[in-house]
Design a protein around this motif. Structure first.
Motif, mmCIF file in Angstrom:
data_model
loop_
_atom_site.group_PDB
_atom_site.id
_atom_site.type_symbol
_atom_site.label_atom_id
_atom_site.label_comp_id
_atom_site.label_asym_id
_atom_site.label_seq_id
_atom_site.Cartn_x
_atom_site.Cartn_y
_atom_site.Cartn_z
ATOM 1 N N THR A 122 0.831 -1.200 0.000
ATOM 2 C CA THR A 122 0.000 0.000 0.000
ATOM 3 C C THR A 122 0.870 1.256 0.000
ATOM 4 O OG1 THR A 122 -1.730 -1.197 1.179
ATOM 5 C CG2 THR A 122 -1.878 1.194 1.185
ATOM 6 N N LEU A 153 2.161 1.795 -3.558
ATOM 7 C CA LEU A 153 1.093 2.339 -4.403
ATOM 8 C C LEU A 153 0.784 3.790 -4.042
ATOM 9 C CD1 LEU A 153 -1.358 -0.687 -4.689
ATOM 10 C CD2 LEU A 153 0.112 0.269 -6.461
ATOM 11 N N ASP A 192 -5.321 -1.107 -7.672
ATOM 12 C CA ASP A 192 -5.717 -0.621 -6.352
ATOM 13 C C ASP A 192 -6.839 -1.474 -5.773
ATOM 14 O OD1 ASP A 192 -5.674 1.127 -4.134
ATOM 15 O OD2 ASP A 192 -7.326 2.287 -4.983
ATOM 16 N N THR A 235 -6.475 -3.600 -2.266
ATOM 17 C CA THR A 235 -7.337 -3.364 -1.108
ATOM 18 C C THR A 235 -8.214 -4.574 -0.808
ATOM 19 O OG1 THR A 235 -8.964 -2.242 -2.507
ATOM 20 C CG2 THR A 235 -7.370 -0.859 -1.351
ATOM 21 N N ALA A 238 -12.777 1.695 -4.246
ATOM 22 C CA ALA A 238 -12.021 1.259 -5.423
ATOM 23 C C ALA A 238 -12.932 0.568 -6.433
ATOM 24 C CB ALA A 238 -10.879 0.336 -5.009
#
Length: 146
Positions: free
Chosen positions: A36, A39, A60, A64, A109
């Motif tokens: 994370t 990113l 993403d 997640t 997302a």
């Protein structure tokens, strides 16, 4: 941040007898924090714009979603196998908080990914219509005239 706090809590534990749950939680919290974080840096510095071949919305979403799933499983395992020490209880609490935050981010997302799919299909339709207008509708007349 919650993944980092959970990782720090789990790292303060000095002794464990069945350590598998602790090791699994440690792996999940560290992995989620690192991936994370990478990113986040890519998105914050707009470096993702330099690699348009990757679907970043889907990347993403996968990150997640997997982090939510694995944090949930690791938190349940650690809660079931903990020895009631303060660090383990804190790690479990922060694990479930991280699960909740990742779940909300997964929901957002999914919405962003759906919007990008609709925009892409609309752009493909517009591009196809534009290309069809550029082609002469009666090519046989041109052949006779030349």
């Amino acid at each position: 941040i919650l993944a980092l706090i959970a990782f720090i809590c789990i790292e303060t534990i000095m002794e464990c007898s069945p350590c598998e749950g602790l090791y699994f939680f440690e792996f999940v919290s560290c992995s989620a924090f690192v991936v994370t974080g990478v990113l986040l840096i890519l998105f914050s510095l707009n470096l993702h714009m330099r690699i348009p071949q990757i679907n970043w919305n889907l990347t993403d979403l996968v990150n997640t979603g997997l982090s939510t799933f694995f944090f949930f499983i690791a938190s349940i395992v650690l809660a079931a196998l903990n020895h009631k020490s303060g660090a383990e209880i804190a790690a479990v609490i922060f694990g479930f908080l991280a699960t909740a935050v990742y779940a909300v981010n997964t929901f957002l997302a999914v919405q962003k990914w759906r919007v990008s799919i609709h925009q892409q299909s609309a752009n493909d339709y517009i591009r196809a219509r534009t290309e069809s207008r550029d082609v002469d509708g009666r090519p046989e007349i041109q052949r006779l005239d030349t």
